[in-house]
Design a protein around this motif. Structure first.
Motif, PDB file in Angstrom:
ATOM      1  N   ASP A  32     -14.020  38.394 -21.090  1.00  9.68           N
ATOM      2  CA  ASP A  32     -14.908  39.330 -21.775  1.00  9.68           C
ATOM      3  C   ASP A  32     -16.224  39.505 -21.029  1.00  9.68           C
ATOM      4  O   ASP A  32     -16.770  40.612 -20.962  1.00  9.68           O
ATOM      5  CB  ASP A  32     -15.173  38.838 -23.206  1.00  9.68           C
ATOM      6  N   LEU A  33     -16.724  38.407 -20.463  1.00 10.68           N
ATOM      7  CA  LEU A  33     -17.948  38.492 -19.661  1.00 10.68           C
ATOM      8  C   LEU A  33     -17.712  39.347 -18.422  1.00 10.68           C
ATOM      9  O   LEU A  33     -18.514  40.221 -18.072  1.00 10.68           O
ATOM     10  CB  LEU A  33     -18.408  37.086 -19.271  1.00 10.68           C
ATOM     11  N   LEU A  34     -16.580  39.136 -17.746  1.00 10.96           N
ATOM     12  CA  LEU A  34     -16.275  39.910 -16.542  1.00 10.96           C
ATOM     13  C   LEU A  34     -16.034  41.376 -16.865  1.00 10.96           C
ATOM     14  O   LEU A  34     -16.318  42.254 -16.036  1.00 10.96           O
ATOM     15  CB  LEU A  34     -15.052  39.314 -15.839  1.00 10.96           C
ATOM     16  N   THR A  35     -15.521  41.651 -18.047  1.00 13.85           N
ATOM     17  CA  THR A  35     -15.323  43.041 -18.450  1.00 13.85           C
ATOM     18  C   THR A  35     -16.645  43.808 -18.427  1.00 13.85           C
ATOM     19  O   THR A  35     -16.690  44.994 -18.070  1.00 13.85           O
ATOM     20  CB  THR A  35     -14.706  43.113 -19.857  1.00 13.85           C
ATOM     21  N   LEU A  36     -17.714  43.127 -18.800  1.00 18.58           N
ATOM     22  CA  LEU A  36     -19.037  43.744 -18.762  1.00 18.58           C
ATOM     23  C   LEU A  36     -19.603  43.796 -17.341  1.00 18.58           C
ATOM     24  O   LEU A  36     -20.274  44.761 -16.973  1.00 18.58           O
ATOM     25  CB  LEU A  36     -20.002  42.968 -19.661  1.00 18.58           C
TER      26      LEU A  36
END
Length: 560
Positions: free
Chosen positions: A307-311
């Motif tokens: 989820d962090l990498l998605t941002l």
């Protein structure tokens, strides 16, 4: 556990349970709400495929409270007291968290009935129904699971005491009450402290099921789950997760889908159950028990590295495109229509080069996630739900000061470019996630689904104007034009809207030169006073900083 779903009534009499192992002058610095979306709230390796019971071990931390009473003196002590005596805080995160279930036994009966204080009860719900406008669907769901099929028994409009009693007593339906921390102080206190510990939204649902009944179908959720048994007894069956650490709720599963249970046990009053996201589960109230009440507390929804990498990845990729000609070279002529072109090595090479462009984008993504959390978390627990506002006299000259809500106040250095990008990203994310939220539907047992806010271009334009105005004022003072110190807080958040919609981050912006002084206030021992003259700022700037924080209700000024 965030939707109306049901589970087949259990027939096994086994009580094998997982133990602690497997199974005012206002400052020139503007106070502008930062628009944010709700990621509702809200991890596990595959469960052991065995029903073998292992003997609980003694807590590693002998200072842990083993009395069964909750310790509210700090976020860490609260969680430790919830897990004691089955596990210490350290052993829990090493051995159970995201890995396998845990049951904490309190002994059952009257001795353990008060373990969780006045969290919730059947009588408490009936009292709320009489005092508040509790709506079917929004605030409470009514359902039952009969002959392997879940039935939704919701009425329409207000859920009155008479309607609910009729559904509970005559229809043998399960009552699922959403986000009781909005109304009940003890659960507000618990969820607020757990949010301070996890830095992730913490939601709750209360479930009341008559004896010999069950409300929800087998399912798994996308959140970490803590279940506190408040009244009566509940028979649980847990199953191996078909997906390890899923991001989404499973929907209702059939008995054929889930196989044999890995754990089969009964929770007594005062007991606690933890299981990781992805754990398939179903539960019923034994027929020899009048009714069961438990509260599900859940957290860590969409809080993964992915989820962090998605941002972060869109910004990393944009940096690579701007800084590396390999990313700007055109595709081979005819490549889109010729699926025989072997371009896999090219893409592997490009993806390998992305790591050279990470820069500060990961930190920027963390800032986005934290900003969203701060916007939507519970406000600090205040008995009587007192209004926030300035505390103590107005700051004048040299005075003694202290930050009031350090765990609800966050300090960042943010570039002007990042600040503007963050606003745009929030709006883009809201567009992307609208469809997902529509599919998720209602809140349910283990997961708390939030609602994204709507786009508001006027707010975005206003935000840009305020940023520009603030930048001009910083320039006049000779401070750095390229960035800000952003002080974000959740002190004025709405308790009554928690997990029920989107929130706004309350933020103050200061010149970057204020960063050290603000951190002096934040890092100072909680409860201790600090002489304002000790802050690393010129006198005029100290007065400006103190006035801004005091007017926001973040700073207390000593009367001495």
């Amino acid at each position: 556990m965030g939707r109306t779903r049901g589970s087949k009534r259990a027939t096994s009499s086994s009580r094998n349970a997982p133990s602690n192992v497997s199974p005012p002058k206002r400052s020139k610095h503007t106070t502008k709400p930062e628009k944010s979306k709700t990621i509702a709230n809200t991890t596990g390796r595959r469960a052991e495929s065995t029903t073998q019971v292992e003997t609980p071990t003694a807590p590693e931390d002998h200072s842990t409270n083993c009395s069964g009473k909750l310790d509210f003196s700090s976020p860490e002590r609260l969680l430790a007291s919830m897990l004691a005596p089955a596990a210490s805080l350290s052993s829990f995160f090493e051995e159970q968290w995201e890995q396998k279930p845990l049951v904490v036994r309190r002994g059952g009966g009257e001795a353990s009935a008060g373990s969780y204080g006045a969290c919730f009860s059947k009588d408490g719900l009936l009292s709320l129904l009489a005092k508040h406008d509790i709506q079917f669907g929004l605030d409470i769901n009514v359902c039952r699971y009969v002959k392997s099929k879940r039935e939704n028994l919701n009425g329409s409009g207000r859920a009155t005491t008479a309607k609910i009693k009729n559904l509970f007593d005559k229809k043998q339906a399960t009552l699922q009450f959403h986000q009781p921390q909005r109304f009940q102080d003890e659960l507000w206190r618990i969820c607020e402290l757990l949010e301070s510990h996890f830095h992730s939204l913490v939601g709750a649902n209360v479930y009341m099921t008559p004896g010999g009944s069950q409300g929800l179908a087998p399912h798994y959720d996308e959140v970490e789950v803590f279940i506190l048994q408040l009244e009566g007894r509940k028979h649980w069956r847990l199953y191996a997760p078909p997906t390890e650490l899923p991001r989404d709720y499973s929907g209702d599963l059939t008995q054929d889908d889930i196989g044999h249970p890995t754990h089969d046990f009964v929770l007594e009053t005062g007991d606690l159950l933890y299981f990781p996201r992805g754990t398939v589960h179903q539960a019923d109230t034994p027929s020899n028990c009048q009714h069961s009440t438990h509260v599900t507390i859940s957290t860590y929804q969409r809080s993964s590295y992915g989820d962090l990498l998605t941002l972060a990845l869109p910004k990393i990729l944009n940096s690579a495109i701007n800084g590396n000609v390999d990313f700007r070279k055109g595709l081979h002529v005819g490549q889109l229509s010729n699926n025989r072109v072997d371009d896999k090595p090219t893409f592997q090479s490009l993806l390998g080069q992305l790591s050279n462009h990470v820069g500060d984008h990961i930190e920027g993504a963390k800032y986005q996630m934290l900003r969203d959390f701060v916007a939507n978390r519970l406000p600090p627990y205040r008995p009587g739900d007192l209004e926030t506002g300035p505390v103590g006299p107005m700051p004048t000259g040299n005075c003694r000061v202290r930050l009031i809500y350090a765990s609800h106040t966050f300090v960042h250095k943010v570039s002007k470019h990042e600040d503007e990008d963050g606003e745009n990203d929030d709006e883009d994310d809201e567009d992307d996630e609208d469809d997902e939220d529509d599919e998720d539907g209602e809140d349910g047992e283990d997961g708390e689904d939030g609602e994204d806010g709507e786009d508001d271009e006027d707010d975005k334009d206003d935000e840009d104007d305020d940023i520009a105005t603030n930048a001009d004022s910083l320039n006049q003072d000779g401070h750095n034009l390229t960035g800000f110190v952003v002080v974000q807080h959740s002190v004025a958040n709405s308790r009554t809207n928690h997990m029920m919609g989107s929130g706004e981050t309350k933020a103050l912006r200061f010149p970057t030169g204020y960063y050290q002084a603000i951190n002096q206030l934040k890092s100072h021992s909680e409860g201790d006073w600090l002489e304002s003259s000790q802050l690393c700022l010129p006198e005029d700037d100290i007065r400006d900083l103190l006035m801004s924080l005091w007017a926001e209700g973040l700073l207390e000024i000593s009367k001495d």
